[in-house]
Design a protein around this motif. Structure first.
Motif, PDB file in Angstrom:
ATOM      1  N   LEU A  73       9.118  11.646  -8.351  1.00 37.74           N
ATOM      2  CA  LEU A  73       8.090  11.781  -7.322  1.00 37.74           C
ATOM      3  C   LEU A  73       6.839  11.003  -7.710  1.00 37.74           C
ATOM      4  O   LEU A  73       6.207  10.346  -6.861  1.00 37.74           O
ATOM      5  N   LEU A  74       6.482  11.074  -9.004  1.00 38.29           N
ATOM      6  CA  LEU A  74       5.330  10.309  -9.486  1.00 38.29           C
ATOM      7  C   LEU A  74       5.532   8.823  -9.284  1.00 38.29           C
ATOM      8  O   LEU A  74       4.639   8.113  -8.792  1.00 38.29           O
ATOM      9  N   GLU A  75       6.704   8.327  -9.670  1.00 33.68           N
ATOM     10  CA  GLU A  75       6.954   6.884  -9.597  1.00 33.68           C
ATOM     11  C   GLU A  75       7.022   6.392  -8.154  1.00 33.68           C
ATOM     12  O   GLU A  75       6.574   5.283  -7.855  1.00 33.68           O
ATOM     13  N   ILE A  76       7.562   7.188  -7.266  1.00 28.29           N
ATOM     14  CA  ILE A  76       7.575   6.800  -5.854  1.00 28.29           C
ATOM     15  C   ILE A  76       6.150   6.721  -5.328  1.00 28.29           C
ATOM     16  O   ILE A  76       5.779   5.791  -4.601  1.00 28.29           O
ATOM     17  N   SER A  77       5.329   7.684  -5.737  1.00 26.42           N
ATOM     18  CA  SER A  77       3.928   7.673  -5.326  1.00 26.42           C
ATOM     19  C   SER A  77       3.164   6.509  -5.949  1.00 26.42           C
ATOM     20  O   SER A  77       2.276   5.916  -5.318  1.00 26.42           O
ATOM     21  N   ASN A  78       3.522   6.153  -7.192  1.00 25.33           N
ATOM     22  CA  ASN A  78       2.836   5.061  -7.895  1.00 25.33           C
ATOM     23  C   ASN A  78       3.205   3.680  -7.367  1.00 25.33           C
ATOM     24  O   ASN A  78       2.530   2.697  -7.687  1.00 25.33           O
ATOM     25  N   ASN A  79       4.294   3.597  -6.613  1.00 28.25           N
ATOM     26  CA  ASN A  79       4.773   2.304  -6.105  1.00 28.25           C
ATOM     27  C   ASN A  79       4.718   2.270  -4.576  1.00 28.25           C
ATOM     28  O   ASN A  79       5.706   1.999  -3.898  1.00 28.25           O
ATOM     29  N   LYS A  80       3.537   2.552  -4.055  1.00 30.45           N
ATOM     30  CA  LYS A  80       3.343   2.670  -2.609  1.00 30.45           C
ATOM     31  C   LYS A  80       3.628   1.376  -1.845  1.00 30.45           C
ATOM     32  O   LYS A  80       4.066   1.412  -0.704  1.00 30.45           O
ATOM     33  N   THR A  81       3.367   0.238  -2.472  1.00 25.64           N
ATOM     34  CA  THR A  81       3.501  -1.039  -1.748  1.00 25.64           C
ATOM     35  C   THR A  81       4.784  -1.790  -2.094  1.00 25.64           C
ATOM     36  O   THR A  81       5.011  -2.881  -1.556  1.00 25.64           O
ATOM     37  N   ALA A  82       5.606  -1.225  -2.947  1.00 31.28           N
ATOM     38  CA  ALA A  82       6.835  -1.915  -3.353  1.00 31.28           C
ATOM     39  C   ALA A  82       7.831  -1.954  -2.201  1.00 31.28           C
ATOM     40  O   ALA A  82       7.891  -1.045  -1.375  1.00 31.28           O
ATOM     41  N   SER A  83       8.621  -3.016  -2.151  1.00 31.75           N
ATOM     42  CA  SER A  83       9.661  -3.114  -1.138  1.00 31.75           C
ATOM     43  C   SER A  83      10.750  -2.088  -1.416  1.00 31.75           C
ATOM     44  O   SER A  83      10.828  -1.506  -2.507  1.00 31.75           O
ATOM     45  N   ARG A  84      11.613  -1.883  -0.434  1.00 31.89           N
ATOM     46  CA  ARG A  84      12.685  -0.909  -0.592  1.00 31.89           C
ATOM     47  C   ARG A  84      13.586  -1.257  -1.777  1.00 31.89           C
ATOM     48  O   ARG A  84      13.927  -0.387  -2.587  1.00 31.89           O
ATOM     49  N   ASP A  85      13.958  -2.517  -1.906  1.00 32.87           N
ATOM     50  CA  ASP A  85      14.846  -2.933  -2.994  1.00 32.87           C
ATOM     51  C   ASP A  85      14.177  -2.793  -4.355  1.00 32.87           C
ATOM     52  O   ASP A  85      14.806  -2.377  -5.333  1.00 32.87           O
ATOM     53  N   VAL A  86      12.901  -3.129  -4.415  1.00 34.32           N
ATOM     54  CA  VAL A  86      12.155  -2.996  -5.671  1.00 34.32           C
ATOM     55  C   VAL A  86      12.049  -1.515  -6.059  1.00 34.32           C
ATOM     56  O   VAL A  86      12.203  -1.157  -7.227  1.00 34.32           O
TER      57      VAL A  86
END
Length: 333
Positions: A73-86
């Protein structure tokens, strides 16, 4: 004898029952190494810090499971602008890092769930940022409800007049069951092993049992045979860190000898398990060998003189033949 209370009492929760929670942009993890001196929560903000919390035993057992799940959950929140594949690649990388943090713990079984949900989101063209967190939260809600139900089952195992020996710490469940037993007018006494070298029995189990107003006596790890021979114990309840398809399980080092002694003295031996068929037998469990300095030092000071080596397996394996009953928690999604 007092009349038994047949109503279903409320459960008083121990801080060790759910020792890691998300708050804002951080995961707050209860530092169990500071108990009983104080309750302090460590702020974890990324996977590297989560792995360190796990490896340094700042939280244990179920707490480490919570750290693993909520790190995603932290990492998903930390990568707000990353593409789906990234983001999918990042989730897979996080799983790999968490899986390697401790060899004995079955983290792969739960990280595989998260990776599976991420793959499902991509395959079905769903929003990975909303789908995966929703799955994680739903899964944890289910685990919480099933753990509370197991607390009630443990309370049913506890009978009026029991004298129960326990080893290490079972993340709040035994203490909470003890509280229920009190509400039902059951008189229970507990013997807690000190559990060297981290003293989880002394620092955690004795502490939380007393918080629940339970009667508890602390004993040295090597006093188990003596209290059993003297008839001071009539039941053993322990936790587990990994279970096998045949019923064998791994738990804190010292559990095996307790099981052998309980069998010798014909004392019922109960274990709280999370059943799994990923490992066939106890012989297949990879037992973590901890840093010998954890054994050779205390409060950062040497406890031995001269050059002495140390050997500290963190766990031992108990064969299923020594188990009277496994009180299981279904951790499947």
């Amino acid at each position: 004898m007092s009349k038994r209370d047949t109503t279903i009492p409320e459960i008083k929760e121990s801080p060790l029952f759910w020792p890691a929670r998300l708050k804002g942009d951080a995961l707050l993890v209860l530092d169990e190494t500071l108990i009983p001196r104080k309750l302090h929560y460590i702020k974890v903000k990324n996977t590297k810090q989560a792995v360190e919390v796990i490896r340094q035993m700042k939280t244990r057992a179920f707490g480490q499971f919570l750290v693993v799940m909520q790190t995603f959950l932290l990492e998903i929140s930390n990568n707000k602008t990353a593409s789906r594949d990234v983001l999918l690649t990042r989730i897979r990388a996080v799983a790999d890092q968490l899986n390697s943090s401790r060899p004995t713990f079955p983290f792969e079984e739960v990280t595989a769930l998260v990776v599976g949900w991420a793959n499902q989101a991509v395959g079905q063209n769903l929003d990975i940022r909303t789908f995966v967190p929703r799955c994680i939260h739903g899964y944890l809600d289910g685990i919480r409800a099933r753990r509370l139900e197991r607390v009630r089952k443990i309370a049913e195992v506890l009978k009026d007049g029991d004298s129960v020996l326990t080893h290490c710490n079972v993340s709040g469940e035994l203490a909470m069951a003890a509280y229920i037993a009190q509400q039902q007018n059951k008189h229970i006494h507990f013997f807690a092993t000190e559990t060297r070298p981290y003293f989880q029995g002394a620092k955690l189990t004795a502490w939380e049992l007393r918080r629940m107003k339970a009667d508890v006596t602390l004993i040295a790890d090597n006093a188990v045979g003596s209290v059993m021979a003297d008839g001071l114990v009539n039941k053993v309840i322990v936790g587990s860190d990994r279970s096998c398809a045949n019923g064998d399980f791994a738990n804190k080092i010292g559990t095996y000898q307790i099981a052998v002694l309980a069998n010798e003295f014909q004392i019922p031996f109960y274990v709280l398990t999370q059943p799994s068929d990923k490992i066939k037998t106890g012989k297949d469990i990879p037992v973590e060998i901890r840093n010998p300095q954890e054994l050779l030092t205390y409060l950062k000071k040497k406890v031995v003189s001269g050059v002495v080596s140390g050997f500290y397996p963190g766990f031992d394996v108990v064969p299923h033949e020594l188990v009277t009953e496994a009180i299981a928690l279904d951790t499947r999604a």
